[in-house]
Design a protein around this motif. Structure first.
Motif, PDB file in Angstrom:
ATOM      1  N   HIS A  82      43.815 -12.716  64.451  1.00  0.00           N
ATOM      2  CA  HIS A  82      43.542 -13.911  63.654  1.00  0.00           C
ATOM      3  C   HIS A  82      42.308 -14.629  64.156  1.00  0.00           C
ATOM      4  N   LEU A  83      42.109 -14.582  65.471  1.00  0.00           N
ATOM      5  CA  LEU A  83      40.927 -15.246  66.026  1.00  0.00           C
ATOM      6  C   LEU A  83      39.645 -14.568  65.559  1.00  0.00           C
ATOM      7  N   PHE A 107      47.800 -12.299  67.123  1.00  0.00           N
ATOM      8  CA  PHE A 107      47.181 -13.569  67.511  1.00  0.00           C
ATOM      9  C   PHE A 107      45.676 -13.412  67.703  1.00  0.00           C
ATOM     10  N   TYR A 108      45.300 -12.372  68.478  1.00  0.00           N
ATOM     11  CA  TYR A 108      43.871 -12.177  68.719  1.00  0.00           C
ATOM     12  C   TYR A 108      43.141 -11.774  67.446  1.00  0.00           C
ATOM     13  N   GLN A 142      43.617  -5.341  72.638  1.00  0.00           N
ATOM     14  CA  GLN A 142      43.050  -6.564  72.057  1.00  0.00           C
ATOM     15  C   GLN A 142      41.523  -6.550  72.124  1.00  0.00           C
TER      16      GLN A 142
END
Lengths: 283, 488, 316
Positions: free
Chosen positions: C108-109, C105-106, C153
């Motif tokens: 992708h950011l 998720f991170y 992350q």
């Protein structure tokens, strides 16, 4: 990677994440289960309430029963759908601020603008899926019961979504200024109820001016202004038509495109306010 | 770190977008209002020829109703803008005057005209009328308001103040109506009429489109409630100004049923079954007011209807003496549904109507003969005789081929008339006395004829006949007295 | 060495609801964090550490002053953000996601996708030692594991700068040690670390330079060796009587902890060590040990804060 692709992929990631997290909210699942129970229960409830006493009454009571089922279902979809929409729009941003995920997300190379769009889109996914679930269930039930495809219901569901879009965008805007979901939820309900009662304002305007008091006159003026600017959610309701027209009739007296634009404009206003508030918000 | 400039821009943008929203909302509302106006025009055009636009019985505290006035204003504008509609046989009113184009278009159910009317209703030419319409609607001065599918109109219709009952239930208003209806039903079965009647009112107030409630409610009023009542003796009946009729206890409930259904028709002007129930169930069966029955059954035909509506309409036409129309109706029926089980009925009634036309024409010729002298009189008399024979041939044919009781009765009636004319009173009475048992529909007519013959011949009346005469006289006297009183 | 993080007269005032109730969270903060160093950012709770970090990350906005990260004043720029890894204090990671899904998720950011992302996730999980737990959902993680995922992350984009807010708070000693080791290895890889803490031992053990913050103001800033005096000596003796200790104190020797007849004496730099030992001999004390002492950060901290408060008191 080019900038726009990057922009969209970040938005998309946040939207998907919001959706995955949102559908796990217990309150939301509770509402959904409750509404599905009522949708099913309506069949039994009305059948029980409308026991025919003689053969002659049978036809009438079947008709009444069907109408009650439709009434309960349409109302439940609109009320529970609105509750879900309000609750989810009110909670996504504050809950993320509360659990500090927002720190890790906003410290990544994304702008607040993107973050907010992502969140907003995620909320819309949730609303759409919930609405589709409830309306789909009702659609099938009605199809089985009446034997014709109740296409009118689809139109109604579409309009209902745009009604929710307005409510959710303003609730979302309020939530962007709040640290907990309580205030925006209450305000969201307020928006939903006020939006549905906009017609009252017209009545207030009509009734004012009967005395010479300045307060009376100004109340009328205020009511007129509010009537003109507040979104009128009643426009989006096809309930009467669902109850009284044939299930596969085209919707009457509804300017579909005009209403969609209407909803989109208000949603845009809501989003701009949300960004306005969130842009300089201190976490 | 304030940024007043960007805040200013944002507030301007928000205000701008909100204005855009308000503008779009205005557009939607305008369209909605035009739509309500358009629907009202259609409804009013339907109701106008029925005389339903006139507020004949203004209630003391109710606002001044404007339906009539507004419709006239609309007609005044549209008369010049609408093209000439195709001619049909429903173009003219009772006095032979042509209806306005708008009315004729609506009655023709012409799709193209509907589009045109919508354009007019939403356009500039009717703007003044539209404004008036909205104003009257807001003030509750339109009783013919087509409230279907227009929440705003429903909201501001004359039924109660908007901030009341109907809105307490918010989303569940219609469901509440259904629940109330179940209660009505329950009270009926418990025999608690005094509780049931007000609830019926509440029910249709909650849901003005609850057609079944109107229908069943009217049926309760006209049938179930009156079933246990005794007929009011003629002298005790009172004059009902609203319905221009002498009414007793039973009749009062019949007319309550009429009013209830009329209310339903105003709210749901496109539902055939309401017109049918009003025309057939009440006017035809209960009130035996065949002219009104024919009128409302004719309306029922305008909308999607069941096949029996046509038959009942034709019957009502016949009973009200409009034999030619009835004949044409039955012919049309036969043409459209040659395979129907009831095609036989149609054929029979074509003949009966034919016979009745002959009979009527014969009687007219005879009446003419009495006023004319010499050759002309003689010709008229011959004409009458010929027509009588035509009629008799019809009755004989029906009697022999179909054993149609009504035809037998008519045949015997003709015979009795002949005897009466020849002053063979006893034979005439004997025939009528027998014939009235043949057909129900002939009973009253035969009984009256018997009394008339007996009075002419100075024959003794039976007890029941004496009673009937006495009632008749009392009623006459009472009516005269009341009329005198009301004139004073 | 060039400064990667630079603040100049950074000030943050939280406006109170009533005038005069404003909270001055940070006043005129000017610090420089150099490349490839571990900068310890110290201060008690509420001293403005987290405020500074949030300012650097653009989560809040300064009332006055300037910041530069990697030489760029636009701290929200993509290039800057990609080069900062941030581990907030006690952050929550979505419970229903697996460890690797959180990272994905991170990732992708950051705009990472596909193979790039996958190899990067493998790499950071390896660095923080979470490779084995990657398939488990966050719900089942211990506090230390959550902190490691947080660290992972922060490392995802292979940033030059790592900003860690209280990275070891609330962890058990073993987990602390492990985290500390990871941080040291990161410095060895050439990363710049800014570590905030109120636990001095943690920072003392790995920091190159420290900044000490109290009530929103920087009290001291510099290399540890510059800030701390190392001339003190500790002498442990036994057989001490109170009288003897009093006399020793009069001679300028500070008396520390006493257990029974054992006592630890602190000889400040200005007193010659031999003189001190002679005095002990004269008092007939048995010498147990003699060890050179460096001032601990804790003592320094107390001293600095104490001086600060004193200053405040006198100025009032």
């Amino acid at each position: 990677m080019t900038a726009p692709v990057n922009f969209l992929s970040s938005v998309w990631t946040i939207a998907i994440y919001t959706w995955r997290e949102g559908i796990r909210k217990k309150v939301l699942i509770g509402f959904l289960i409750l509404s599905i129970l009522v949708l099913f229960g309506a069949q039994f409830m009305t059948a029980f309430l409308t026991v025919p006493r003689s053969a002659g009454e049978l036809e009438t009571s079947i008709d009444v029963q069907l109408k009650m089922v439709k009434d309960i279902c349409v109302t439940v979809i609109s009320i529970f759908g609105a509750l879900i929409a309000i609750f989810i729009s009110a909670s996504v941003v504050p809950s993320e601020i509360e659990n500090k995920v927002v720190y890790t997300v906003l410290s990544k190379p994304i702008r607040r603008f993107q973050y907010l769009i992502g969140k907003f889109l995620g909320v819309q996914f949730i609303i759409i899926v919930n609405l589709a679930l409830m309306a789909g269930l009702f659609f099938v039930a009605l199809w089985v019961k009446e034997g014709v495809l109740p296409t009118l219901l689809l139109w109604s569901a579409l309009l209902t979504y745009f009604e929710f879009l307005i409510v959710s965008s303003f609730t979302f805007a309020v939530s962007c200024a709040c640290t907990s979901a309580v205030v925006p939820t209450i305000l969201g309900l307020f928006i939903y109820i006020t939006g549905n009662l906009t017609e009252y304002l017209k009545d207030v305007e009509r009734r004012s001016g009967q005395t010479a008091l300045w307060l009376d006159e100004w109340t009328g003026k205020l009511a007129r202004w509010l009537y003109l600017t507040l979104p009128n959610l009643k426009h989006f309701s096809l309930k009467t038509q669902i109850l009284f027209l044939e299930p596969n009739d085209p919707p009457r007296d509804v300017q579909m495109m005009a209403l969609v634009i209407y909803a989109l404009v208000y949603a845009l206003a809501g989003y701009i306010i949300a960004y306005w508030v969130f842009r300089r918000r201190e976490m | 770190m304030k940024r007043p400039a960007s805040n200013l821009i944002f507030s301007l943008v928000v205000v701008g977008v909100l204005c855009l929203g308000a503008f779009q909302g205005r557009r939607v509302a305008d369209l909605r209002e035009s739509d309500a106006f358009y629907r009202w025009i259609l409804t009013a055009a339907k109701l106008a020829p029925l005389g339903e636009l006139e507020d004949l019985t203004p209630e003391p505290n109710a606002p001044d109703m404007k339906d009539d006035e507004l419709f006239e204003a609309v007609v005044a504008v549209t008369e010049n803008l609408l093209p000439e509609p195709a001619a049909t046989d429903e173009d003219r009113d009772g006095e032979g005057g042509l209806y306005p184009k708008l009315v004729r278009h609506v009655y023709n159910d012409d799709q193209a005209a509907d589009v045109l009317i919508w354009k007019l209703a939403s356009g500039d030419s009717l703007e003044a009328a539209r404004k008036e319409f909205l104003d009257y609607r807001g003030k509750g001065q339109l009783f013919s308001l087509g409230t279907q599918f227009d929440p705003a109109a429903m909201y501001a219709s004359k039924e109660g103040s908007p901030v009341s009952l109907s809105n307490l239930f918010l989303g569940f208003r219609i469901m509440a109506a259904n629940l109330v209806w179940l209660k009505v039903d329950q009270f009926y079965h418990q025999g608690m009429l005094h509780r049931m009647l007000p609830l019926m009112d509440v029910c249709v107030r909650l849901d003005p489109h609850f057609v079944d409630a109107y229908k069943v409610g009217a049926w309760y009023l006209a049938y179930n409630i009156t079933a246990h009542m005794l007929g009011t003796p003629e002298p005790l009946k009172w004059w009902d100004e609203k319905h221009s009729a002498w009414v007793g206890e039973k009749e009062e409930y019949y007319y309550r049923g009429v009013d209830f259904l009329l209310d339903g028709i105003r709210k749901n002007p496109r539902d055939s079954s309401l017109y049918f129930d009003l025309g057939y169930m009440i006017y035809f069966i209960k009130l035996r007011d065949y002219a009104n029955a024919a009128r409302y059954l004719g309306n029922a035909l305008q909308y999607e209807h069941e096949i029996f509506v046509r038959r009942m309409y034709n019957h009502a036409l016949m009973r009200s003496g409009q034999y030619e129309k009835s004949l044409a109706g039955w012919q049309d029926y036969l043409e459209k549904f040659p395979e129907a089980k009831t095609a036989d009925v149609a054929r029979r009634y074509i003949e009966i109507n034919q016979g009745l036309i002959f009979e009527r024409d014969a009687e007219e010729a005879k009446a003419r003969a009495l006023t004319l002298d010499g050759e002309e009189g003689k010709a008229a008399e011959e004409e009458a005789e010929r027509l009588y024979q035509e009629a008799t041939r019809v009755w004989e044919k029906l009697r022999d081929e179909e054993q149609e009781p009504y035809a037998i009765a008519r045949f015997n009636r003709a015979k009795a008339l002949k005897y009466w004319e020849q002053k063979r009173y006893h034979e005439a009475v004997a025939i009528l006395d027998m014939a009235r048992y043949d057909s129900n529909d002939f009973w009253d007519e035969a009984s009256n004829m018997i009394i008339a013959i007996k009075q002419e011949a100075d024959m003794p009346l039976t007890l029941s006949e004496k009673l009937a005469v006495k009632r008749q006289e009392e009623a006459e006297a009472a009516r005269k007295l009341r009329q005198q009183k009301s004139q004073e | 060495m060039s400064a990667v993080i630079e603040t100049e007269a950074l000030t943050k005032v939280y406006e109170g609801a009533v005038k005069g109730q404003d909270v001055h969270a940070l006043t005129n903060l000017s610090i420089k964090v150099d490349e490839k160093e571990i900068f310890g950012y110290l201060g008690p709770n509420g001293s403005g550490k987290t405020t500074t970090i949030k300012l650097l990350l653009g989560l809040i906005f300064p009332t006055a002053g300037r910041m530069k990260i990697l030489g760029s004043p636009d701290i929200g720029a993509r290039a800057v953000r990609t080069n900062i890894g941030y581990l907030p204090e006690g952050a929550y990671y979505p419970e229903f996601l697996k460890g690797e899904e959180v990272l994905s998720f991170y990732g992708h950011l950051y705009g990472m996708t596909g193979r790039d992302l996958k190899t990067r996730i493998d790499r950071v999980l390896d660095v923080v030692g979470m490779s084995r737990a990657r398939k488990r959902t966050v719900r089942g993680y211990s506090k230390g594991m959550r902190q490691r995922i947080g660290l992972a992350q922060a490392l995802l984009s292979d940033p030059q700068i790592l900003i860690l807010d209280e990275p070891t708070t609330g962890l058990d000693p073993i987990a602390r040690k492990e985290i500390r080791d990871i941080l040291a290895s990161l410095r060895d890889q050439g990363k710049t670390l800014l570590i905030s803490s109120h636990e001095l031992l943690e920072v003392e053990l790995i920091s190159d330079r420290v900044g000490i913050l109290s009530e929103g103001e920087l009290q001291a800033c510099g290399k540890l060796t510059d800030l701390l005096s190392d001339r003190d000596t500790e002498i442990e003796v036994s057989g001490a009587t109170p009288d003897a200790l009093t006399r020793l104190a009069e001679a300028g020797i500070r008396v520390g902890d006493q257990v029974d007849t054992k006592a630890s004496l602190r000889v400040p730099g200005e007193v010659p060590l031999y003189t001190a030992i002679e005095r002990c001999k004269a008092e007939k004390l048995a010498l147990v040990s003699v060890s050179p002492q460096r001032e601990t950060l804790e003592e320094f901290f107390v001293r600095i804060i104490g001086e600060d408060e004193e200053k405040r008191r006198t100025s009032q």
